[in-house]
Design a protein around this motif. Sequence first.
Motif, PDB file in Angstrom:
ATOM      1  N   LYS A 148      -5.305  14.155   5.823  1.00 56.85           N
ATOM      2  CA  LYS A 148      -4.043  14.311   6.537  1.00 56.85           C
ATOM      3  C   LYS A 148      -3.790  15.808   6.800  1.00 56.85           C
ATOM      4  CE  LYS A 148      -0.530  11.506   7.074  1.00 56.85           C
ATOM      5  NZ  LYS A 148      -1.123  10.809   8.259  1.00 56.85           N
ATOM      6  N   VAL A 203       4.685  -1.745  16.399  1.00 54.03           N
ATOM      7  CA  VAL A 203       5.406  -2.574  15.132  1.00 54.03           C
ATOM      8  C   VAL A 203       6.924  -2.313  15.086  1.00 54.03           C
ATOM      9  CG1 VAL A 203       5.664  -2.626  12.711  1.00 54.03           C
ATOM     10  CG2 VAL A 203       3.546  -2.328  13.857  1.00 54.03           C
ATOM     11  N   ASP A 241      -0.490  10.314  15.344  1.00 55.94           N
ATOM     12  CA  ASP A 241      -1.492   9.800  14.257  1.00 55.94           C
ATOM     13  C   ASP A 241      -2.131   8.460  14.491  1.00 55.94           C
ATOM     14  OD1 ASP A 241      -2.704  10.210  12.084  1.00 55.94           O
ATOM     15  OD2 ASP A 241      -1.153   9.700  10.525  1.00 55.94           O
ATOM     16  N   ASP A 267       3.821   3.223  12.519  1.00 55.50           N
ATOM     17  CA  ASP A 267       4.111   4.684  12.162  1.00 55.50           C
ATOM     18  C   ASP A 267       4.456   5.318  13.358  1.00 55.50           C
ATOM     19  OD1 ASP A 267       4.142   4.504   9.492  1.00 55.50           O
ATOM     20  OD2 ASP A 267       2.222   5.693   9.203  1.00 55.50           O
ATOM     21  N   LYS A 297       9.406   0.504   4.069  1.00 58.48           N
ATOM     22  CA  LYS A 297       8.789   1.685   3.859  1.00 58.48           C
ATOM     23  C   LYS A 297       9.801   2.671   2.977  1.00 58.48           C
ATOM     24  CE  LYS A 297       5.372   3.302   6.404  1.00 58.48           C
ATOM     25  NZ  LYS A 297       4.653   4.141   7.194  1.00 58.48           N
ATOM     26  N   VAL A 357       4.936   1.023   0.861  1.00 54.68           N
ATOM     27  CA  VAL A 357       5.339  -0.051   1.570  1.00 54.68           C
ATOM     28  C   VAL A 357       5.369  -1.197   0.776  1.00 54.68           C
ATOM     29  CG1 VAL A 357       5.059  -1.281   3.643  1.00 54.68           C
ATOM     30  CG2 VAL A 357       4.459   1.284   3.436  1.00 54.68           C
ATOM     31  N   GLY A 388       1.055   8.237   3.784  1.00 55.21           N
ATOM     32  CA  GLY A 388       1.523   9.556   3.580  1.00 55.21           C
ATOM     33  C   GLY A 388       3.093   9.644   3.576  1.00 55.21           C
ATOM     34  N   PHE A 389       3.641   9.010   3.901  1.00 53.49           N
ATOM     35  CA  PHE A 389       5.061   8.821   4.039  1.00 53.49           C
ATOM     36  C   PHE A 389       5.869   8.120   2.782  1.00 53.49           C
ATOM     37  CE2 PHE A 389       4.199   9.879   8.286  1.00 53.49           C
ATOM     38  CZ  PHE A 389       4.648  11.070   8.459  1.00 53.49           C
ATOM     39  N   GLY A 422       0.926  -1.176  -0.154  1.00 56.11           N
ATOM     40  CA  GLY A 422       0.226  -0.061  -0.021  1.00 56.11           C
ATOM     41  C   GLY A 422       0.850   1.418   0.121  1.00 56.11           C
ATOM     42  N   GLU A 423       0.153   2.226   0.003  1.00 57.14           N
ATOM     43  CA  GLU A 423       1.035   3.728  -0.207  1.00 57.14           C
ATOM     44  C   GLU A 423       0.320   4.465   0.964  1.00 57.14           C
ATOM     45  OE1 GLU A 423       2.402   4.920  -3.513  1.00 57.14           O
ATOM     46  OE2 GLU A 423       3.211   6.678  -2.867  1.00 57.14           O
ATOM     47  N   VAL A 474       3.811  -7.587   9.713  1.00 61.34           N
ATOM     48  CA  VAL A 474       2.449  -8.116  10.606  1.00 61.34           C
ATOM     49  C   VAL A 474       1.503  -8.491   9.686  1.00 61.34           C
ATOM     50  CG1 VAL A 474       0.890  -7.090  12.399  1.00 61.34           C
ATOM     51  CG2 VAL A 474       3.097  -5.969  12.075  1.00 61.34           C
ATOM     52  N   LYS A 505      -9.542  -1.871   7.902  1.00 64.24           N
ATOM     53  CA  LYS A 505     -10.138  -2.768   6.930  1.00 64.24           C
ATOM     54  C   LYS A 505     -11.042  -3.651   7.409  1.00 64.24           C
ATOM     55  CE  LYS A 505      -6.142  -2.023   4.146  1.00 64.24           C
ATOM     56  NZ  LYS A 505      -4.638  -2.189   3.906  1.00 64.24           N
TER      57      LYS A 505
END
Length: 400
Positions: free
Chosen positions: A394, A109, A177, A195, A80, A66, A62-63, A59-60, A128, A135
């Motif tokens: 965000k 994490v 966050d 994060d 990431k 990944v 804001g930073f 996925g992707e 993970v 989701k």
Amino acid sequence: MTRSHSFLHNLIKPFKFGSSREGNNEEELERIAAQEQKVFPYETLLAATKNFHSHHKLGEGGFGPVYKGTLDDGREIAVKKLSQSSNQGNKEFMNEAKLLARVQHRNVVNLLGYCVHGTEKLLVYEYVPHESLDKLLFKSHRREQLDWKRRLDIITGIARGLLYLHEDSHSCIIHRDIKASNILLDDKWMPKIADFGMARLFPEDQTHVNTRVAGTNGYMAPEYVMHGHLSVKADVYSYGVLVLELISGQRNSMFSLEMDAQNLLDWSYKLYKKGRSIEMVDPSLAASAVEDQVTMCIQLGLLCVQGDPQLRPSMRRVVVMLSKKPGHMDEPTRPGAPGSRYRRSRRPSPFSTAAGTSGADSDSRTSDSSSNYTATTTTPAPSSAAREIDSRGKRPMHEA
Ligand SMILES: Nc1ncnc2c1ncn2[C@@H]1O[C@H](COP(=O)(O)OP(=O)(O)OP(=O)(O)O)[C@@H](O)[C@H]1O
């Protein structure tokens, strides 16, 4: 002497200053060697992710994107790739990443290490296996997998992880966050906070540390949105929102306006005041919910989202409340919402007791100790950061 020991011994030889310091040097080298394991060669990450192949993309955020990868030894990792927007130099980034890689908790994490390759900066996390909480929680056909026991374990696990970040890691880490998509679930449904420490990796101009806002709409504490005032209590607020979302199965940011309330917090508070809290509970919990635990968690969530940050409990206090049988708890005051008015209560913080489990004292750790939150807050014009929200909900990390 073992093979690795003799290898280390050989490394040390050229640096020997004298036999009396040999022990210290050896320790120092061992420490450095251990730290260096946190550095991943770029080639290792290329091989693990098959050259960052799109099939490996998880996925992707804001930073940046990944990717899932597998190391030679079989360990699964999540890599990431940080977008180039960080103004941090490579050396500072490596120092911060090294520090963050020392953060170790079962509900956080693990950052296994990092990599700097030219202008690219990458972070390597433990992988993970389950999905992120959003989701499951916000998909009607999947929500049932989260029965009450699992949800209570998630509520408790996140509280423990946050307590560790705030008080028990090497330095106070304010996440900034906390939200459902930043909670990953492992194969035993244990929640892990993802994060963390991004603020350290994307540092701000120290002189303006108190005036910048980042985070996600719907989870941000009002004092943070309106004034950029950041303390651990901003995380407590986001945690409270998440608790109420876990109980209701509804997103705070997409709350149905049919409910005669402005948002999930307002709705929860109104029902609570009428003694009808139980009506907010996700119908899919009907079979598994334990009523006194659920009502205790609703009250706990409401305590965390109170408008006045000083009235919110610390995460230590939250963990204590969760570990006790439901009994006496303080009465929550009205929830705070960005743009709402609130007046700091004149009564003392309900959690500042002589025993030191405090609400207004030690847990009011803030990123800027020089700026204590002051008495009455009316509704100021929202800051530019508050007005500016991107398509992901965000807020940018620039000056408010
Ligand atoms: N350690 C990990 N193990 C497994 N999946 C991960 C891991 N870290 C991130 N992911 C997945 O990668 C995707 C992107 O995650 P990322 O944290 O970058 O963004 P996000 O949480 O979706 O958004 P935001 O940046 O706004 O917080 C998500 O689907 C997330 O579940």
